[in-house]
Scaffold this motif. Sequence first.
Motif, PDB file in Angstrom:
ATOM      1  N   UNK A  67     141.980  31.448  11.950  1.00 14.54           N
ATOM      2  CA  UNK A  67     142.579  32.538  11.418  1.00 14.54           C
ATOM      3  C   UNK A  67     143.391  32.232  10.077  1.00 14.54           C
ATOM      4  N   UNK A  68     143.114  33.238   9.157  1.00 14.36           N
ATOM      5  CA  UNK A  68     143.792  33.048   8.065  1.00 14.36           C
ATOM      6  C   UNK A  68     143.991  34.316   7.236  1.00 14.36           C
ATOM      7  N   UNK A  69     144.901  34.309   6.241  1.00 14.65           N
ATOM      8  CA  UNK A  69     145.004  35.539   5.431  1.00 14.65           C
ATOM      9  C   UNK A  69     144.284  35.823   4.088  1.00 14.65           C
ATOM     10  N   UNK A  70     144.956  35.616   3.000  1.00 11.81           N
ATOM     11  CA  UNK A  70     144.166  36.025   1.618  1.00 11.81           C
ATOM     12  C   UNK A  70     144.132  34.548   1.040  1.00 11.81           C
ATOM     13  N   UNK A  71     145.188  33.532   1.157  1.00 13.22           N
ATOM     14  CA  UNK A  71     145.208  32.422   0.401  1.00 13.22           C
ATOM     15  C   UNK A  71     144.046  31.409   0.703  1.00 13.22           C
ATOM     16  N   UNK A  72     143.862  31.138   1.701  1.00 15.17           N
ATOM     17  CA  UNK A  72     142.889  29.964   2.260  1.00 15.17           C
ATOM     18  C   UNK A  72     141.657  30.245   1.869  1.00 15.17           C
ATOM     19  N   UNK A  87     134.232  31.474  15.423  1.00 14.17           N
ATOM     20  CA  UNK A  87     134.437  32.634  14.905  1.00 14.17           C
ATOM     21  C   UNK A  87     135.461  32.667  13.818  1.00 14.17           C
ATOM     22  N   UNK A  88     135.887  33.319  12.929  1.00 14.35           N
ATOM     23  CA  UNK A  88     136.789  33.313  11.811  1.00 14.35           C
ATOM     24  C   UNK A  88     137.310  34.560  11.657  1.00 14.35           C
ATOM     25  N   UNK A  89     138.631  34.601  11.935  1.00 13.09           N
ATOM     26  CA  UNK A  89     139.638  35.798  11.638  1.00 13.09           C
ATOM     27  C   UNK A  89     140.328  35.929  10.398  1.00 13.09           C
ATOM     28  N   UNK A  90     139.864  36.855   9.428  1.00 17.10           N
ATOM     29  CA  UNK A  90     140.715  37.141   8.377  1.00 17.10           C
ATOM     30  C   UNK A  90     141.606  38.389   8.647  1.00 17.10           C
ATOM     31  N   UNK A  91     142.924  37.732   8.813  1.00 16.33           N
ATOM     32  CA  UNK A  91     144.146  38.816   9.313  1.00 16.33           C
ATOM     33  C   UNK A  91     144.435  39.629   7.887  1.00 16.33           C
ATOM     34  N   UNK A  92     143.611  40.335   7.554  1.00 21.85           N
ATOM     35  CA  UNK A  92     143.932  41.074   6.302  1.00 21.85           C
ATOM     36  C   UNK A  92     142.743  41.918   6.100  1.00 21.85           C
ATOM     37  N   UNK A  93     142.757  42.695   4.918  1.00 21.25           N
ATOM     38  CA  UNK A  93     141.753  43.809   4.684  1.00 21.25           C
ATOM     39  C   UNK A  93     140.494  43.084   4.218  1.00 21.25           C
ATOM     40  N   UNK A  94     140.472  42.254   3.147  1.00 23.22           N
ATOM     41  CA  UNK A  94     139.392  41.580   2.672  1.00 23.22           C
ATOM     42  C   UNK A  94     138.896  40.576   3.394  1.00 23.22           C
ATOM     43  N   UNK A  95     137.474  39.949   2.801  1.00 21.57           N
ATOM     44  CA  UNK A  95     137.051  38.789   3.397  1.00 21.57           C
ATOM     45  C   UNK A  95     136.178  37.868   2.369  1.00 21.57           C
ATOM     46  N   UNK A  96     136.724  38.375   1.121  1.00 23.67           N
ATOM     47  CA  UNK A  96     136.153  37.449  -0.014  1.00 23.67           C
ATOM     48  C   UNK A  96     136.549  36.024   0.016  1.00 23.67           C
ATOM     49  N   UNK A 110     132.447  36.875  11.193  1.00 23.84           N
ATOM     50  CA  UNK A 110     133.933  36.942  10.636  1.00 23.84           C
ATOM     51  C   UNK A 110     134.512  38.167  10.774  1.00 23.84           C
ATOM     52  N   UNK A 111     135.736  38.253  11.394  1.00 18.37           N
ATOM     53  CA  UNK A 111     136.275  39.524  11.652  1.00 18.37           C
ATOM     54  C   UNK A 111     137.390  39.600  10.995  1.00 18.37           C
ATOM     55  N   UNK A 112     137.774  41.133  10.573  1.00 20.03           N
ATOM     56  CA  UNK A 112     138.863  41.167   9.748  1.00 20.03           C
ATOM     57  C   UNK A 112     139.328  42.563   9.966  1.00 20.03           C
ATOM     58  N   UNK A 113     140.611  43.146   9.331  1.00 16.53           N
ATOM     59  CA  UNK A 113     141.344  44.527   9.712  1.00 16.53           C
ATOM     60  C   UNK A 113     141.087  45.457   8.661  1.00 16.53           C
ATOM     61  N   UNK A 114     140.327  46.264   8.382  1.00 20.42           N
ATOM     62  CA  UNK A 114     140.180  47.039   7.016  1.00 20.42           C
ATOM     63  C   UNK A 114     140.981  48.119   6.989  1.00 20.42           C
ATOM     64  N   UNK A 115     141.807  48.589   8.369  1.00 20.45           N
ATOM     65  CA  UNK A 115     142.593  49.550   8.346  1.00 20.45           C
ATOM     66  C   UNK A 115     144.017  49.520   8.420  1.00 20.45           C
TER      67      UNK A 115
END
Length: 416
Positions: A67-72, A87-96, A110-115
């Motif tokens: 699990x990560x946010x935008x910096x890793x 599995x990878x979790x992006x705990x933010x909007x983007x996945x770039x 890869x999962x994220x939270x777009x909303x």
Amino acid sequence: MIPQDILLSPNQGLSCPKDNIKVLLLENIHCSAVQMFKDQGFNVDSLSTAIPEEQLIERIKDVHILGLRSKTKVTEKVLAAANKLLAIGCFCIGTDQVDLSIAESKGIPVFNSPFCNSRSVAELILAEIIMLSRKIAERNIEMHQQVWRKESKRCHEIRGKVLGIIGYGHIGSQLSVLAEAVGMNVVFYDTARKLPMGNCRACPDLRSLLETSNYVSLHVPDTEETRNLIGAEQLSWMMPEAFLLNASRGKVVDIGALADALRKGKLAGAAVDVYPTEPESNGAGWVSELQGCPNTILTPHIGGSTEEAQEAIGQEVADLIISFINDGASEGSVNFPQATVPVTPNTHRILNIHITKPGVMRDINQILSEFNVTCQVLTTRKTLGYVIADVDKNASKDIKKRISSLSCSLKTRVLY
């Protein structure tokens, strides 16, 4: 079915206890997510910071959930070392920040939270529109420096002004509703056809929006098409009394061109929350060409940084990953076939991820045809196929072994 065990590789025994499933959470992911993983019985390691690529390569070798946010940055090298990653979790909007194509080729969703942080970003932009209009940032600095400057020159109400939104997605549309509520007229430009909310109307092209808007707010993803979407030419189309706000991606705006326009008075001000390069951790020493520009609000990528947003994101992404681990549900993944299938009681569930090619389902079905299959679903995405099959308990070990031996198989798991 309570799937307490998972099979991680063809060379292991049938199951792996949940407390052997290692979860690595980086960048201070909200405690709600940490607790959800712990409640599942997973082995959770939560860090408050991002870690460099070299350290992540070493740490990820025994990790099943990241699990990560935008910096890793999850690069090809990192994924090459991730032999057990499920599995990878992006705990933010983007996945770039994740190499999605490599993750897909390895069968890692890869999962994220777009909303969930849309409201937080929209509220920040609306607040900054008002602050820029009243030069609040400059007056605040002056007051702290013991300077009293009360004036109305070039200070305006936002009522009746035009807000141009570039990118009318979840955040852009949320912002349009808030802006209309305080009396603004809203227009938008998007490359995809979007249904306007309220009295908002679409602009035929980018230039017409820039030429007619008092405020321009960017809400687009980081793609090849959006890199330097706003450069010197586009800034020249804007009115000298207009403002630019960017809380989307740092590479969308040419920072040098924006700084030049602000210093030469070609724009009345700007608010920037994202930058082409950003520090991996908090601290001093950050430098930008925008520092010192007149009527310019700079914030450290805090658009979605509210307690409400982070809690909601933590719960959503954790729930998506737990569902994938526990019953194979892949709904919400951005690089993986989508499938959610109700659990059949008194069965074992086979999950197979494979490379799609002619004959692959023939081979899988030939194996399954020898056994009683209660439920079977196939979904595909690009070159990846995903099979969910509920089978007799006494047959799952044999089925798993035979499907895993197929040359096209990437991963096969058994849940029970």
